[in-house]
Write a protein that holds these residues in place. Structure first.
Motif, PDB file in Angstrom:
ATOM      1  N   PHE A  18     -39.289 -36.541  24.073  1.00 54.16           N
ATOM      2  CA  PHE A  18     -38.702 -37.684  23.542  1.00 54.16           C
ATOM      3  C   PHE A  18     -39.007 -38.733  24.608  1.00 54.16           C
ATOM      4  O   PHE A  18     -38.628 -38.613  25.922  1.00 54.16           O
ATOM      5  CB  PHE A  18     -37.423 -37.519  23.370  1.00 54.16           C
ATOM      6  N   GLY A  19     -39.463 -39.968  24.175  1.00 55.32           N
ATOM      7  CA  GLY A  19     -39.708 -41.079  25.285  1.00 55.32           C
ATOM      8  C   GLY A  19     -38.564 -42.029  24.670  1.00 55.32           C
ATOM      9  O   GLY A  19     -37.716 -42.102  24.045  1.00 55.32           O
ATOM     10  N   PHE A  20     -38.512 -43.357  25.675  1.00 53.86           N
ATOM     11  CA  PHE A  20     -37.597 -44.226  25.551  1.00 53.86           C
ATOM     12  C   PHE A  20     -38.358 -45.734  25.944  1.00 53.86           C
ATOM     13  O   PHE A  20     -39.088 -45.665  26.408  1.00 53.86           O
ATOM     14  CB  PHE A  20     -36.577 -44.214  26.240  1.00 53.86           C
ATOM     15  N   ARG A  21     -37.943 -46.788  25.478  1.00 55.14           N
ATOM     16  CA  ARG A  21     -38.159 -47.946  25.837  1.00 55.14           C
ATOM     17  C   ARG A  21     -37.271 -49.221  25.677  1.00 55.14           C
ATOM     18  O   ARG A  21     -36.050 -49.031  25.085  1.00 55.14           O
ATOM     19  CB  ARG A  21     -39.270 -48.468  24.783  1.00 55.14           C
ATOM     20  N   ASN A  22     -37.576 -50.074  26.452  1.00 60.91           N
ATOM     21  CA  ASN A  22     -36.588 -51.363  26.455  1.00 60.91           C
ATOM     22  C   ASN A  22     -37.581 -52.656  25.930  1.00 60.91           C
ATOM     23  O   ASN A  22     -38.323 -52.279  25.376  1.00 60.91           O
ATOM     24  CB  ASN A  22     -35.918 -51.703  27.927  1.00 60.91           C
ATOM     25  N   THR A  23     -37.487 -53.730  26.141  1.00 55.66           N
ATOM     26  CA  THR A  23     -38.015 -54.756  25.780  1.00 55.66           C
ATOM     27  C   THR A  23     -39.571 -54.988  26.419  1.00 55.66           C
ATOM     28  O   THR A  23     -40.211 -55.781  25.837  1.00 55.66           O
ATOM     29  CB  THR A  23     -37.407 -56.368  25.753  1.00 55.66           C
ATOM     30  N   ASP A  24     -39.620 -54.320  27.739  1.00 54.52           N
ATOM     31  CA  ASP A  24     -40.681 -54.638  28.353  1.00 54.52           C
ATOM     32  C   ASP A  24     -41.427 -53.241  28.751  1.00 54.52           C
ATOM     33  O   ASP A  24     -42.853 -53.597  29.097  1.00 54.52           O
ATOM     34  CB  ASP A  24     -40.184 -55.314  29.797  1.00 54.52           C
ATOM     35  N   ARG A  25     -41.006 -52.204  28.544  1.00 51.66           N
ATOM     36  CA  ARG A  25     -41.645 -51.081  29.068  1.00 51.66           C
ATOM     37  C   ARG A  25     -41.375 -49.836  27.976  1.00 51.66           C
ATOM     38  O   ARG A  25     -40.391 -49.822  27.407  1.00 51.66           O
ATOM     39  CB  ARG A  25     -41.433 -50.530  30.425  1.00 51.66           C
ATOM     40  N   LEU A  26     -42.664 -48.916  27.624  1.00 50.88           N
ATOM     41  CA  LEU A  26     -42.249 -47.852  27.012  1.00 50.88           C
ATOM     42  C   LEU A  26     -42.682 -46.807  27.930  1.00 50.88           C
ATOM     43  O   LEU A  26     -43.800 -46.850  28.315  1.00 50.88           O
ATOM     44  CB  LEU A  26     -43.257 -47.944  25.741  1.00 50.88           C
ATOM     45  N   ASP A 127     -47.137 -36.923  16.677  1.00 50.90           N
ATOM     46  CA  ASP A 127     -46.284 -37.858  17.010  1.00 50.90           C
ATOM     47  C   ASP A 127     -45.312 -37.469  18.033  1.00 50.90           C
ATOM     48  O   ASP A 127     -44.926 -36.664  18.424  1.00 50.90           O
ATOM     49  CB  ASP A 127     -45.331 -37.950  15.688  1.00 50.90           C
ATOM     50  N   VAL A 128     -45.121 -38.837  18.552  1.00 53.05           N
ATOM     51  CA  VAL A 128     -44.045 -38.612  19.980  1.00 53.05           C
ATOM     52  C   VAL A 128     -42.811 -39.925  19.370  1.00 53.05           C
ATOM     53  O   VAL A 128     -43.194 -40.850  18.989  1.00 53.05           O
ATOM     54  CB  VAL A 128     -44.553 -39.007  21.024  1.00 53.05           C
ATOM     55  N   TRP A 129     -41.574 -39.239  19.398  1.00 52.36           N
ATOM     56  CA  TRP A 129     -40.535 -40.163  19.077  1.00 52.36           C
ATOM     57  C   TRP A 129     -39.964 -41.171  20.458  1.00 52.36           C
ATOM     58  O   TRP A 129     -39.887 -40.383  21.309  1.00 52.36           O
ATOM     59  CB  TRP A 129     -39.222 -39.462  18.470  1.00 52.36           C
ATOM     60  N   ILE A 130     -39.724 -42.264  20.485  1.00 60.05           N
ATOM     61  CA  ILE A 130     -39.409 -43.120  21.031  1.00 60.05           C
ATOM     62  C   ILE A 130     -37.794 -43.651  20.798  1.00 60.05           C
ATOM     63  O   ILE A 130     -37.599 -44.373  19.819  1.00 60.05           O
ATOM     64  CB  ILE A 130     -40.286 -44.611  21.380  1.00 60.05           C
ATOM     65  N   LEU A 131     -36.908 -43.380  21.706  1.00 62.80           N
ATOM     66  CA  LEU A 131     -35.355 -43.926  21.330  1.00 62.80           C
ATOM     67  C   LEU A 131     -35.306 -45.323  21.964  1.00 62.80           C
ATOM     68  O   LEU A 131     -35.863 -45.599  23.155  1.00 62.80           O
ATOM     69  CB  LEU A 131     -34.602 -43.143  22.266  1.00 62.80           C
TER      70      LEU A 131
END
Length: 371
Positions: A18-26, A127-131
């Protein structure tokens, strides 16, 4: 590592985490392996043992080029390529320039990983899911796993490990015992499932369920157990979220007690730095120096820790470092709760209305007094 002379015949797959992101980076990690995807269905003892042995005795694939593709809400597609290292790991840190605002509510987004198996002369994708925590979210959750939500019984060194080897090496997720009350507590802290009706693409049965408050996990367990732990959480109704595990080796860093605390501290630091607008409630236990690690985090990030929850497992008296952590919480005004049973925490959260955005201090204070 190879598991036999015929291991090369197994398919080449990329296991996304599981990945995650903010407004600037994934941020996304994955691992290339020569193996079939594990199926965690209870059968006979020896078949279950074989399944678990295959997970631990993994055959990593170095030097594989993996492509990441992520579609922005406006339709623009971003791509990045990376190559797996000696242990098969690949990491992506994709800039979202000029910034990609997040939705108001926390949700899961989807990216795609692609690779080519030269032996089979074929291309594959997964697929990879991004929180993605919502822009209006103010509090997140960071929880340990072993003996915090999942009973291990391994709290007394090598002897306890020997006594519980069947649990570690031959039990399917459906056989594992969750810590009493952990599911209800994490569900309460994470909040109700988020309303993601504004998603550009419809949610299907494979989409992880987003909570109002994002949940992250840190653990000293190896990355090999990622799919196992996800299956356990799904079956027990625990919130899903990015998991920060470790690459194990037979060395002091892996097996030594200091490795547990440093890994968790670094993982929590990374999460806090990625989401500077969030406070976090930290959940752990007293078997792997969680209290000490949380105290150091509170000192390094004043004002960022909403509360600390420690499950008392061993019953051992607090050492000087742990007492110092409690002094830090008191000095910084970080609410602290400790107990042997999450049922108490569940009751006080329910009675207090779950106001984590503004009333978490009074909630934990109430629980600590046993009210």
């Amino acid at each position: 590592m190879p598991v036999g002379p015929f291991s090369r015949r197994k398919p080449l797959r990329v296991q996304p985490f599981f990945g995650f992101r903010n407004t600037d980076r994934l941020l996304v990690n994955a691992r290339a392996l020569r193996s079939r995807a594990p199926v965690f269905v209870k059968r006979s003892f020896w078949r279950d043992f074989r399944t678990m042995a295959g997970i631990y005795l993994s055959q990593e694939v170095p030097g594989l080029v993996v492509d990441l593709e992520y579609a922005l809400p406006g339709g623009r597609v971003l791509r990045q390529s990376a190559t797996t290292g000696p242990e098969g790991y690949v990491s992506f840190d994709l800039p979202l320039s000029p910034g990609n605002p997040t939705a108001e509510r926390t949700r899961w987004e989807k990216a795609v990983l692609r690779w080519r198996d030269s032996d089979e002369n074929a291309s594959f994708e997964t697929d990879v899911w991004i929180l993605t925590p919502g822009s209006q979210t103010r509090v997140g959750i960071i929880s340990d796993i072993d003996d915090t939500i999942l009973e291990t019984g391994v709290t007394g060194g090598v002897r306890s490990l020997v006594r519980n080897w069947k649990r570690v090496m031959a039990q399917m997720p459906s056989d594992r015992v969750p810590v009493p009350g952990a599911s209800s507590l994490l569900a309460a802290l994470g909040g109700a499932p988020a309303d993601n009706t504004d998603l550009a693409s419809p949610i299907d049965s494979a989409t992880p369920e987003a909570r109002v408050r994002p949940v992250f996990y840190v653990s000293s367990s190896p990355w090999n157990l990622f799919s196992y732990l996800v299956t356990f959480k799904r079956e027990r109704g625990l919130p899903l979220g990015p998991v920060m595990l470790r690459d194990w080796g037979f060395n002091r860093e892996t097996l030594g007690s200091e490795g547990h605390g440093s890994h968790k501290k670094e993982a929590i630091q990374r999460i806090l730095k990625t989401f500077p607008h969030l406070q976090f409630a930290l959940i752990g236990d007293d078997t792997q120096k969680d209290l000490t690690a949380f105290g150091r985090i509170a000192r390094e990030f004043p004002g960022r820790i909403a509360a600390v929850f420690i499950r008392a497992v061993t019953g051992a008296p607090l050492n000087n470092e742990e007492l110092h952590a409690l002094d830090t919480f008191e000095r910084l005004g970080v609410p602290y709760w400790s107990g042997s049973d999450y049922a108490e925490a569940k009751r006080f959260l329910r009675s207090a209305g779950l106001d984590l955005e503004g009333g978490v201090k009074s909630l934990v204070r109430t629980a600590s007094r046993g009210e």
